[in-house]
Scaffold this active site. Structure first.
Site, short mmCIF file in Angstrom:
data_model
loop_
_atom_site.label_atom_id
_atom_site.label_comp_id
_atom_site.label_asym_id
_atom_site.label_seq_id
_atom_site.Cartn_x
_atom_site.Cartn_y
_atom_site.Cartn_z
N TRP A 170 0.80 -1.22 0.00
CA TRP A 170 0.00 0.00 0.00
C TRP A 170 0.84 1.28 0.00
O TRP A 170 0.28 2.36 -0.08
CB TRP A 170 -0.92 0.01 1.24
CG TRP A 170 -0.26 -0.51 2.49
CD1 TRP A 170 -0.37 -1.77 3.01
CD2 TRP A 170 0.63 0.19 3.37
NE1 TRP A 170 0.39 -1.90 4.14
CE2 TRP A 170 1.01 -0.71 4.38
CE3 TRP A 170 1.14 1.50 3.40
CZ2 TRP A 170 1.89 -0.34 5.42
CZ3 TRP A 170 2.01 1.85 4.43
CH2 TRP A 170 2.37 0.94 5.41
N LYS A 194 -2.80 -8.66 -7.14
CA LYS A 194 -3.64 -8.27 -6.01
C LYS A 194 -3.05 -7.02 -5.35
O LYS A 194 -1.93 -7.06 -4.85
CB LYS A 194 -3.68 -9.39 -4.96
CG LYS A 194 -4.65 -9.09 -3.83
CD LYS A 194 -4.37 -9.89 -2.57
CE LYS A 194 -3.73 -9.11 -1.46
NZ LYS A 194 -4.46 -7.94 -0.98
N SER A 248 5.82 -7.42 3.77
CA SER A 248 6.54 -7.76 5.00
C SER A 248 7.30 -9.09 4.85
O SER A 248 6.90 -9.97 4.07
CB SER A 248 5.54 -7.88 6.15
OG SER A 248 4.60 -8.91 5.89
N GLU A 270 10.55 -8.85 -2.33
CA GLU A 270 11.14 -7.56 -1.93
C GLU A 270 10.52 -7.20 -0.60
O GLU A 270 9.32 -6.95 -0.52
CB GLU A 270 10.84 -6.51 -3.02
CG GLU A 270 11.81 -5.35 -2.99
CD GLU A 270 11.35 -4.25 -2.07
OE1 GLU A 270 11.77 -4.27 -0.88
OE2 GLU A 270 10.59 -3.38 -2.49
N CYS A 305 10.17 1.03 1.97
CA CYS A 305 11.04 -0.11 2.30
C CYS A 305 12.50 0.31 2.38
O CYS A 305 13.27 -0.28 3.13
CB CYS A 305 10.84 -1.23 1.30
SG CYS A 305 10.97 -0.70 -0.40
N GLU A 404 11.82 -2.97 11.48
CA GLU A 404 11.30 -2.01 10.51
C GLU A 404 10.06 -1.33 11.10
O GLU A 404 9.05 -1.99 11.39
CB GLU A 404 10.94 -2.73 9.21
CG GLU A 404 10.51 -1.77 8.11
CD GLU A 404 10.28 -2.45 6.77
OE1 GLU A 404 9.69 -3.55 6.76
OE2 GLU A 404 10.70 -1.88 5.75
#
Ligand code: NDP
Length: 505
Positions: A170, A194, A248, A270, A305, A404
């Site tokens: 997102w 998706k 994630s 990734e 990221c 993270e």
């Protein structure tokens, strides 16, 4: 793309009211509701209010999308057409995305809380240019002829892998989709993609633009719906040949398991990072460092990221850098994402804001010094806002330095020697991106070689551009890279054709 495309606040509000949103699954070239008719609400993170309801796909919808994709692949309506024709269709698609940048940017801003200056000014132009870059390569790539013995001819060619499943996040809904769709479609595959549930809307419109450009029915399918049903069905599907995922680490691991348990589909992951920015004692332009360090952690609300969340600075320059960062904060106003002056919009959801705030509490509890931020703000809007947050006195073993956070939270860590800086930088489970600030070429080259990260930028925060591969070491990546010509290989199979020539009569 120019700034003039970005609407002012009033124009944006009026145009949002007039948006015609696509909210059904896009399968076989048509929009259709989910088989069981279910729908879910997507909300505006800047107001907490619902935008619309989106079709909630299920396993049967994934099956239908895969069947459409497989049929298109078997019929060769995309994989076997003239490469030049495939290129033209993708170029037309890119042009349509450019022409719709304002509409798409508005959609993405209300759906994801991202600043309009970024969505219209950056994300959509980059989405179009990604598709265009991969399209341009289609009729410029050659196969190989092997140095086989006399009397034989051996060619090595690339073929589309078949049906690609993509599950995207997102934080950059359109761009991350383009990073998968560009190379996967350019190499002749059919795709079932998706989007994240929180941000389904822009991709549905982008898929429609693809159909308008001439992408044949069934080649590009979008199934909206929850990760644990739609995403898992893609991961488990026996007729998907490759799955490309950004998100994630936890979910990435599941795709590997599902691949092993189903058809050994290729898995490209990734998975985010805990990226380091190293600032050496010799830098002369500390304002430049601060400006880049701020972009690294505050751009896109830190929901990035490659966010440079660990600022590892030489002890002698730390106070100066902290002061320069404080000055830099004036350039990062937080507020209504539809206001073109906003640089930090809303976090994606209340749940995610709470998660980020939990990290802030953990940082305080472990003894880090909160320099600025750390509190929910603008709560009266109903939105999920957190201002730029900086922790000083962070040790690399603290939770905020190890996990993270995916929010605008910076950890400042000191070092004394180059060896210590490299050791701290590499002491992480992740390895996506790093920056090194120094005026000494020797330090820059030495340290760049030492860092375990997929991208190392010198004296700047950067991920490279479309010409450079993007992927990670360690928990940040597995199986392939987005962007650049290297992305093409991962969506293709390599074929050897061995021909024995008959001797002359
Ligand atoms: P997820 O990994 O859960 O979501 C990314 C994508 O995977 C979404 O499309 C999601 O769908 C889908 N998904 C979720 N669960 C499953 C599942 N069980 N099986 C298959 N697909 C699934 O990330 P979150 O949104 O939960 O964010 C959590 C953290 O992940 C962030 O705080 C950040 O640390 C990291 N992250 C990293 C990203 C990156 O760019 N590398 C991007 C996003 C998150 P749905 O939206 O329907 O749940």
């Amino acid at each position: 793309m120019t700034e003039t495309l970005i609407p002012d606040r009033e124009e944006a509000a009026a145009e949002v009211a007039g948006l015609r949103l696509r909210t059904n699954l896009f399968i076989g070239g048509d929009f259709r509701p989910a088989r069981d008719g279910r729908r879910f609400v997507t909300e505006n993170p800047a107001t907490g209010r619902p935008i619309t309801e989106v079709a909630e796909g299920g396993v049967a919808d994934v099956d239908a999308a895969v069947a459409a994709a497989r049929s298109a692949a078997d019929r060769g309506v995309w994989s076997r057409i003239d490469p030049g024709a495939r290129k033209q269709i993708l170029l037309d698609w890119a042009d349509r995305i450019d022409a719709s940048a304002r509409e798409l940017g508005l959609i993405e801003t209300i759906d994801a809380g991202k600043p309009i200056s970024d969505t219209v000014g950056l994300d959509m132009p980059e989405t179009a240019s990604c598709i265009r870059w991969h399209a341009e390569a289609i009729d410029k790539l050659y196969g190989q002829v092997a140095p086989s013995p006399e009397g034989t001819v051996a060619t090595i060619t690339r073929e589309p892998i078949g049906v690609v499943g993509a599950v995207v996040p997102w934080n950059y809904p359109a761009q991350m989709a383009a990073w998968k769709l560009g190379p996967a479609l350019a190499t002749g595959n059919s795709v079932v993609i998706k989007p994240a549930s929180t941000t389904s809307l822009s991709l549905l419109r982008i898929a429609e633009l693809g159909a308008d450009a001439g992408i044949p029915d069934g080649v590009l399918n979008v199934v909206t719906g929850p990760g644990d049903t739609v995403g898992a069905a893609i991961g488990r599907h026996p007729d998907i040949d490759c799955v490309a995922f950004t998100g994630s680490t936890e979910v990435g691991r599941r795709f590997l398991t599902w691949a092993a348990e189903s058809n050994l589909k290729r898995v490209l992951l990734e998975l985010g990072g805990k990226s380091q920015q190293l600032v050496f004692g010799d830098v002369t332009d500390m304002a430049h460092v601060a400006a880049n360090a701020a972009v690294a952690i505050f751009w896109n609300m830190g929901e990035n990221c490659s966010a440079g969340s660990r600022l590892i600075v030489h002890r002698s320059r730390k106070e100066e850098l902290l002061a320069a960062l404080q000055t830099e904060l004036a350039a990062w106003p937080v507020g209504d994402p539809l206001d073109p002056s906003t640089k930090i919009g809303a976090l994606i959801s209340e749940q995610h804001l709470d998660r980020v705030l939990d990290y802030v509490h953990a940082g305080r509890a472990e003894g880090a010094r909160l320099v600025t931020g750390g509190e929910r703000i603008l709560e009266e809007t109903g939105g999920y806002f957190l201002g730029p947050t900086i922790f000083d006195g962070v040790r690399n073993d603290m939770q905020i330095a190890r996990e993270e956070i995916f929010g605008p939270v910076l950890s400042v860590i000191e070092f004394e020697t180059e060896a210590e800086a490299v050791a701290i930088a590499n002491d992480t489970a992740h390895g996506l991106a790093a920056s090194v600030y120094t005026d000494d070429l020797n330090v820059a080259h030495r340290v760049a070689r030492e860092l375990t990260a997929g991208t190392v930028a010198i004296n700047v925060y950067a991920e490279g551009d479309m010409t450079t591969p993007f992927g990670g070491y360690k928990l940040s990546g597995f199986g392939g890279h987005d962007k650049s010509i290297h992305a093409h290989d991962q969506y293709t199979e390599m074929k050897t054709t061995w021909i024995v020539l008959k001797p002359a009569r």
